[in-house]
Design an enzyme around this catalytic site. Sequence first.
Site, short mmCIF file in Angstrom:
data_model
loop_
_atom_site.label_atom_id
_atom_site.label_comp_id
_atom_site.label_asym_id
_atom_site.label_seq_id
_atom_site.Cartn_x
_atom_site.Cartn_y
_atom_site.Cartn_z
N LYS A 157 0.83 -1.21 0.00
CA LYS A 157 0.00 0.00 0.00
C LYS A 157 0.87 1.27 0.00
CE LYS A 157 -2.12 -0.88 3.91
NZ LYS A 157 -1.36 -2.06 4.40
N ARG B 144 -8.65 1.48 10.17
CA ARG B 144 -8.22 0.11 10.42
C ARG B 144 -9.28 -0.68 11.18
NH1 ARG B 144 -2.41 0.86 9.80
NH2 ARG B 144 -1.18 -0.94 10.26
N ARG C 195 12.04 -5.52 4.30
CA ARG C 195 11.84 -4.07 4.14
C ARG C 195 12.92 -3.29 4.90
NH1 ARG C 195 6.07 -1.49 5.23
NH2 ARG C 195 6.24 -2.36 7.33
N ARG D 148 12.30 -1.54 10.44
CA ARG D 148 11.36 -1.03 11.42
C ARG D 148 11.29 -1.99 12.61
NH1 ARG D 148 5.86 0.64 8.41
NH2 ARG D 148 5.02 -0.48 10.20
N ARG E 121 0.87 -8.61 13.97
CA ARG E 121 0.19 -7.55 13.19
C ARG E 121 -0.77 -8.16 12.18
NH1 ARG E 121 5.09 -4.82 10.79
NH2 ARG E 121 3.69 -3.39 9.75
P1 AMP Z 1 1.72 0.87 9.49
O1 AMP Z 1 2.86 1.75 9.18
O2 AMP Z 1 0.45 1.24 8.79
O3 AMP Z 1 2.06 -0.61 9.34
O4 AMP Z 1 1.40 1.09 11.05
C1 AMP Z 1 2.36 0.82 12.05
C2 AMP Z 1 1.69 0.76 13.39
O5 AMP Z 1 1.08 2.02 13.70
C3 AMP Z 1 0.55 -0.25 13.50
O6 AMP Z 1 1.01 -1.56 13.80
C4 AMP Z 1 -0.27 0.34 14.65
O7 AMP Z 1 0.35 0.11 15.90
C5 AMP Z 1 -0.17 1.84 14.37
N1 AMP Z 1 -1.25 2.31 13.47
C6 AMP Z 1 -1.13 2.79 12.20
N2 AMP Z 1 -2.33 3.14 11.71
C7 AMP Z 1 -3.23 2.87 12.67
C8 AMP Z 1 -4.64 2.99 12.76
N3 AMP Z 1 -5.38 3.45 11.74
N4 AMP Z 1 -5.23 2.62 13.93
C9 AMP Z 1 -4.53 2.17 14.97
N5 AMP Z 1 -3.19 2.00 14.95
C10 AMP Z 1 -2.54 2.34 13.82
#
Ligand code: AMP
Length: 218
Positions: free
Chosen positions: A13, A88, A127, A160, A171
Site C-alpha cells: 500500500k 483500520r 523491508r 522497522r 500484526r
Molecule cells: P503501518 O505503518 O500502517 O504498518 O502502522 C504501524 C503501526 O502504527 C501499527 O502496527 C499500529 O500500531 C499503528 N497504526 C497505524 N495506523 C493505525 C490505525 N489506523 N489505527 C490504529 N493503529 C494504527
Amino acid sequence: MRLVLLGPPGAGKGTQAVVLSNNYDIIHVSSGDLLREAVKNKTEAGNLAKSFMDKGELVPDDVVTEIVAERLSKSDAKKGFILDGFPRNEKQAFELAKQLKKIGEKLDLVLFFKTMGSTVIERLAGRRVCPKCGLNFHIKTRPPKKRDVCDTCGSTLISRDDDKAETIKYRLKVYERQTRPLLSYYKKEGILREVMGDLNVDDLFKELKELFVNEKLT
Ligand code: AMP
C-alpha cells in the site's frame, strides 16, 4: 480523488501510495508515518502510541483519528488524498465518513490490496526504511543503489522495530481480526475494488490507471 488503500501490512500500500501521490498530485496520508513522526517528536500522542506500536497492536482510535483528521484538515488535502493504514476498524471508518460529510465530501474508492500470505511476510522481513525521508526499500525487490544507504538523502537505512518476525505475525492477526471486517463494510457502500497487491509496483500502477479511467475519476 479520495482513496483508501486497504490490506494487510506488507501488501504494498505504502509503495503504491507514493506512486499515486506523485502521478495524480494528491497527498499521501499514512497513519503509520504520522504516528512514527509523533513518536520521534515525543508528542503526547506519540508517547501514548509507542507501546501499542512496539507490540504491533492498534493505537487507540481517538489518538489516530485525531492525528489523521488534523492532517486532512490542511489545505493541500482539498484536492484529494490517499489514505494508507487508516481506517483500520469500523469505528475509524465511521469517524472518517462523519468528518468527510461535515465538509460535504465522501470517499471515491477503497482499494483492497489482495495478497498471498507468503508475499506479505517476505516483503516485511526484507523491508528497509529511511529514518529521515521515509522512503521504503526491499533487500531483494527494491534494493538501494548502495547497500543500506538511502538513494535520496544518503541516510543509513533501518529495519522497522515492528518488522521483526514475531511482531509481523501479531500484526497480521490484528489485521484479520480488526481490519478485514472493513471489506464487507465498504462492499456494502459499493466503493470497494479488489486489486492485485502481489503485482510489482509498475504493473499495479498500470491497472490502477485503467481502473480510475473506468470509474471516471480521472
Ligand atoms: P503501518 O505503518 O500502517 O504498518 O502502522 C504501524 C503501526 O502504527 C501499527 O502496527 C499500529 O500500531 C499503528 N497504526 C497505524 N495506523 C493505525 C490505525 N489506523 N489505527 C490504529 N493503529 C494504527
